[in-house]
Design a protein around this motif. Structure first.
Motif, PDB file in Angstrom:
ATOM      1  N   ASP A 171    -114.518  14.594 -22.223  1.00 11.84           N
ATOM      2  CA  ASP A 171    -115.456  14.672 -21.088  1.00 11.84           C
ATOM      3  C   ASP A 171    -115.785  16.194 -21.389  1.00 11.84           C
ATOM      4  OD1 ASP A 171    -116.708  14.945 -18.730  1.00 11.84           O
ATOM      5  OD2 ASP A 171    -114.866  14.716 -17.397  1.00 11.84           O
ATOM      6  N   GLY A 172    -116.829  16.521 -21.678  1.00 11.16           N
ATOM      7  CA  GLY A 172    -117.431  17.713 -21.619  1.00 11.16           C
ATOM      8  C   GLY A 172    -116.693  18.900 -22.519  1.00 11.16           C
ATOM      9  N   ILE A 173    -115.904  18.442 -23.520  1.00 12.72           N
ATOM     10  CA  ILE A 173    -115.403  19.388 -24.389  1.00 12.72           C
ATOM     11  C   ILE A 173    -116.128  19.840 -25.663  1.00 12.72           C
ATOM     12  CG2 ILE A 173    -113.558  19.388 -26.258  1.00 12.72           C
ATOM     13  CD1 ILE A 173    -111.895  17.398 -24.686  1.00 12.72           C
ATOM     14  N   THR A 174    -116.891  20.953 -25.621  1.00 16.02           N
ATOM     15  CA  THR A 174    -117.996  21.383 -26.264  1.00 16.02           C
ATOM     16  C   THR A 174    -117.548  22.308 -27.518  1.00 16.02           C
ATOM     17  OG1 THR A 174    -118.224  23.441 -24.913  1.00 16.02           O
ATOM     18  CG2 THR A 174    -119.615  21.265 -24.255  1.00 16.02           C
ATOM     19  N   THR A 175    -116.273  22.743 -27.691  1.00 11.44           N
ATOM     20  CA  THR A 175    -115.888  23.508 -28.650  1.00 11.44           C
ATOM     21  C   THR A 175    -115.703  22.622 -29.836  1.00 11.44           C
ATOM     22  OG1 THR A 175    -114.984  25.190 -27.066  1.00 11.44           O
ATOM     23  CG2 THR A 175    -114.125  25.296 -29.570  1.00 11.44           C
ATOM     24  N   PRO A 176    -116.291  22.698 -30.876  1.00 11.95           N
ATOM     25  CA  PRO A 176    -116.126  22.019 -31.983  1.00 11.95           C
ATOM     26  C   PRO A 176    -114.850  21.984 -32.530  1.00 11.95           C
ATOM     27  CG  PRO A 176    -118.163  23.055 -32.434  1.00 11.95           C
ATOM     28  CD  PRO A 176    -117.576  23.737 -31.137  1.00 11.95           C
ATOM     29  N   ALA A 177    -114.153  23.224 -32.713  1.00 10.64           N
ATOM     30  CA  ALA A 177    -112.634  23.134 -33.054  1.00 10.64           C
ATOM     31  C   ALA A 177    -111.755  22.367 -32.268  1.00 10.64           C
ATOM     32  CB  ALA A 177    -112.216  24.790 -32.976  1.00 10.64           C
ATOM     33  N   ASN A 178    -111.870  22.371 -30.914  1.00 15.21           N
ATOM     34  CA  ASN A 178    -111.057  21.530 -30.153  1.00 15.21           C
ATOM     35  C   ASN A 178    -111.253  20.160 -30.299  1.00 15.21           C
ATOM     36  OD1 ASN A 178    -109.906  23.395 -28.690  1.00 15.21           O
ATOM     37  ND2 ASN A 178    -111.228  23.708 -27.246  1.00 15.21           N
ATOM     38  N   VAL A 179    -112.626  19.532 -30.397  1.00 12.74           N
ATOM     39  CA  VAL A 179    -112.890  18.265 -30.767  1.00 12.74           C
ATOM     40  C   VAL A 179    -112.323  17.865 -32.106  1.00 12.74           C
ATOM     41  CG1 VAL A 179    -114.663  16.536 -31.422  1.00 12.74           C
ATOM     42  CG2 VAL A 179    -114.978  18.091 -29.267  1.00 12.74           C
ATOM     43  N   GLY A 180    -112.746  18.555 -33.169  1.00 10.99           N
ATOM     44  CA  GLY A 180    -111.958  18.224 -34.476  1.00 10.99           C
ATOM     45  C   GLY A 180    -110.172  18.088 -34.399  1.00 10.99           C
ATOM     46  N   MET A 181    -109.771  19.155 -33.602  1.00  9.12           N
ATOM     47  CA  MET A 181    -108.004  19.163 -33.615  1.00  9.12           C
ATOM     48  C   MET A 181    -107.920  17.855 -32.865  1.00  9.12           C
ATOM     49  SD  MET A 181    -106.972  22.861 -33.600  1.00  9.12           S
ATOM     50  CE  MET A 181    -108.129  23.491 -32.287  1.00  9.12           C
ATOM     51  N   ILE A 182    -108.544  17.630 -31.882  1.00  2.52           N
ATOM     52  CA  ILE A 182    -108.112  16.341 -31.066  1.00  2.52           C
ATOM     53  C   ILE A 182    -108.298  14.904 -31.785  1.00  2.52           C
ATOM     54  CG2 ILE A 182    -108.809  14.809 -29.090  1.00  2.52           C
ATOM     55  CD1 ILE A 182    -109.539  17.567 -27.746  1.00  2.52           C
ATOM     56  N   LEU A 183    -109.357  14.893 -32.634  1.00  9.75           N
ATOM     57  CA  LEU A 183    -109.445  13.828 -33.435  1.00  9.75           C
ATOM     58  C   LEU A 183    -108.408  13.609 -34.370  1.00  9.75           C
ATOM     59  CD1 LEU A 183    -113.320  13.935 -34.337  1.00  9.75           C
ATOM     60  CD2 LEU A 183    -112.099  12.418 -32.615  1.00  9.75           C
ATOM     61  N   ARG A 184    -107.930  14.691 -35.047  1.00  8.58           N
ATOM     62  CA  ARG A 184    -106.844  14.654 -35.938  1.00  8.58           C
ATOM     63  C   ARG A 184    -105.627  14.400 -35.320  1.00  8.58           C
ATOM     64  NH1 ARG A 184    -105.788  16.597 -41.115  1.00  8.58           N
ATOM     65  NH2 ARG A 184    -103.352  17.221 -41.459  1.00  8.58           N
ATOM     66  N   THR A 185    -105.163  14.991 -34.083  1.00  8.22           N
ATOM     67  CA  THR A 185    -104.116  14.683 -33.512  1.00  8.22           C
ATOM     68  C   THR A 185    -103.915  13.006 -33.102  1.00  8.22           C
ATOM     69  OG1 THR A 185    -103.848  17.043 -32.850  1.00  8.22           O
ATOM     70  CG2 THR A 185    -102.432  15.310 -31.592  1.00  8.22           C
ATOM     71  N   ALA A 186    -105.042  12.692 -32.445  1.00  8.35           N
ATOM     72  CA  ALA A 186    -104.978  11.271 -31.872  1.00  8.35           C
ATOM     73  C   ALA A 186    -104.731  10.346 -32.751  1.00  8.35           C
ATOM     74  CB  ALA A 186    -106.109  11.193 -30.788  1.00  8.35           C
ATOM     75  N   THR A 187    -105.538  10.679 -34.047  1.00  8.72           N
ATOM     76  CA  THR A 187    -105.591   9.740 -35.059  1.00  8.72           C
ATOM     77  C   THR A 187    -104.134   9.539 -35.825  1.00  8.72           C
ATOM     78  OG1 THR A 187    -107.995  10.013 -35.670  1.00  8.72           O
ATOM     79  CG2 THR A 187    -106.573   8.950 -37.349  1.00  8.72           C
ATOM     80  N   ALA A 188    -103.549  10.853 -35.999  1.00  8.54           N
ATOM     81  CA  ALA A 188    -102.191  10.833 -36.374  1.00  8.54           C
ATOM     82  C   ALA A 188    -101.013   9.982 -35.466  1.00  8.54           C
ATOM     83  CB  ALA A 188    -101.780  12.188 -36.599  1.00  8.54           C
ATOM     84  N   ALA A 189    -101.359  10.122 -34.140  1.00  9.11           N
ATOM     85  CA  ALA A 189    -100.692   9.404 -32.996  1.00  9.11           C
ATOM     86  C   ALA A 189    -100.662   8.078 -33.104  1.00  9.11           C
ATOM     87  CB  ALA A 189    -100.971  10.246 -31.836  1.00  9.11           C
ATOM     88  N   GLY A 190    -101.814   7.691 -33.531  1.00  6.26           N
ATOM     89  CA  GLY A 190    -102.074   5.992 -33.447  1.00  6.26           C
ATOM     90  C   GLY A 190    -102.839   5.441 -32.356  1.00  6.26           C
ATOM     91  N   VAL A 191    -103.758   6.529 -31.955  1.00  4.11           N
ATOM     92  CA  VAL A 191    -104.438   6.152 -30.788  1.00  4.11           C
ATOM     93  C   VAL A 191    -105.372   5.035 -31.043  1.00  4.11           C
ATOM     94  CG1 VAL A 191    -106.197   7.055 -29.045  1.00  4.11           C
ATOM     95  CG2 VAL A 191    -104.256   8.447 -29.292  1.00  4.11           C
ATOM     96  N   ASP A 192    -105.800   3.977 -30.186  1.00  4.25           N
ATOM     97  CA  ASP A 192    -106.329   2.945 -30.478  1.00  4.25           C
ATOM     98  C   ASP A 192    -107.894   3.545 -30.420  1.00  4.25           C
ATOM     99  OD1 ASP A 192    -104.317   1.045 -30.758  1.00  4.25           O
ATOM    100  OD2 ASP A 192    -104.361   1.078 -28.785  1.00  4.25           O
ATOM    101  N   GLY A 193    -108.513   4.058 -29.677  1.00  2.00           N
ATOM    102  CA  GLY A 193    -109.781   4.603 -29.738  1.00  2.00           C
ATOM    103  C   GLY A 193    -109.944   5.939 -28.858  1.00  2.00           C
ATOM    104  N   ILE A 194    -111.015   6.643 -29.560  1.00  2.00           N
ATOM    105  CA  ILE A 194    -111.171   8.039 -28.986  1.00  2.00           C
ATOM    106  C   ILE A 194    -112.695   7.966 -28.576  1.00  2.00           C
ATOM    107  CG2 ILE A 194    -111.065  10.435 -29.481  1.00  2.00           C
ATOM    108  CD1 ILE A 194    -109.438   9.650 -32.028  1.00  2.00           C
ATOM    109  N   VAL A 195    -112.939   8.127 -27.353  1.00  2.19           N
ATOM    110  CA  VAL A 195    -114.270   8.265 -27.004  1.00  2.19           C
ATOM    111  C   VAL A 195    -115.171   9.382 -26.998  1.00  2.19           C
ATOM    112  CG1 VAL A 195    -116.155   7.527 -24.939  1.00  2.19           C
ATOM    113  CG2 VAL A 195    -113.949   6.212 -25.409  1.00  2.19           C
ATOM    114  N   VAL A 196    -115.928   9.512 -28.041  1.00  2.68           N
ATOM    115  CA  VAL A 196    -116.763  10.629 -28.310  1.00  2.68           C
ATOM    116  C   VAL A 196    -117.924  10.560 -27.682  1.00  2.68           C
ATOM    117  CG1 VAL A 196    -117.237  12.633 -29.745  1.00  2.68           C
ATOM    118  CG2 VAL A 196    -115.372  11.403 -30.167  1.00  2.68           C
TER     119      VAL A 196
END
Length: 247
Positions: free
Chosen positions: A105-130
């Motif tokens: 929600d409102g995360i506009t820094t590309p580095a943060n979005v990229g790191m969240i995608l990596r972390t959440a995928t590694a953790a096994g999150v079922d879905g990441i709403v972007v």
């Protein structure tokens, strides 16, 4: 339902990112779009790389490439649509009954979005709403920050974060949000087996149009007078705590 190309592909632009995508055998490149003004060794390198992979190269005006890339300053007259096999519209994703959904929600820094995608995928999150609006788009900067994981992350697409949480509530998901001032710790809160978690922006936190949908607020306990964590760090704590409990 018909799925928009924007919900199937990650579009990378610029000579180096396009060449890297073409040279990576793990990625399926749907097509390359090259400006009709592109000539010389750089254009030939891209044409040769696409030829080796059997990838279609379409010619378009330089202006059309800028529009498709969404970045008129860094596209360098070329883009590639890379298949993202786990990317789909939120509506389709909810039909699969994901247990653990993360909403940006409102995360506009590309580095943060990229790191969240990596972390959440590694953790096994079922879905990441972007969401398409209000959040940094999945572009070469996000891909780089994710170390390439953005291509295979379980991304769910919709227009806005508010639309996402409304759809999740309608599907029966409780909505939890992180807030440094919340009285309930993420380590101690009673978390249901199926839930959605919202990560707010770097500066403003959870947006006003998302707040009414939140059913529970969670905090990450801080020591030594530290007020809060960077949103990507907070995402890592949240994701692995939820996964730890379910393991």
């Amino acid at each position: 339902m018909d799925v928009s190309p924007k919900d199937k592909f990650v579009t990378v632009y610029g000579r180096k990112p396009v060449l890297e995508a073409l040279d990576d055998p793990r990625l399926e490149v749907d097509k390359v779009v090259l400006a009709d003004t592109a000539r010389g060794p750089a254009a030939r390198e891209i044409l040769d790389a696409a030829g080796r992979r059997g990838v279609e190269v379409q010619r378009a005006t330089a202006q059309r490439v800028k529009v498709l890339a969404g970045n008129g300053k860094q596209d360098q007259g070329v883009l590639a649509d890379v298949v993202a096999p786990r990317m789909r519209p939120l509506e389709l994703g909810l039909r699969e009954g994901p247990r653990f959904v993360l909403v940006l929600d409102g995360i506009t820094t590309p580095a943060n979005v990229g790191m969240i995608l990596r972390t959440a995928t590694a953790a096994g999150v079922d879905g990441i709403v972007v969401p398409r609006r209000g959040v940094a788009s999945i572009d070469p900067m996000v891909v780089k920050a994710s170390a390439g994981v953005a291509f295979r992350a379980p991304v769910l697409r919709c227009a806005t974060a508010a639309e996402a949480v409304a759809a999740l509530r309608g599907a029966g998901y409780p909505i939890f949000a992180l807030d440094a001032q919340a009285g309930s710790s993420v380590y101690a809160a009673d978390l249901p087996a199926r839930a959605a978690f919202v990560l707010g922006s770097e500066s403003a936190g959870i947006s006003d149009d998302v707040r009414p949908h939140v059913t529970g607020w969670l905090s990450i306990p801080m020591a030594a007078g530290v007020e809060s964590l960077n949103v990507a760090s907070a995402a890592a704590v949240l994701c692995f705590e939820v996964v730890r409990r379910r393991a």
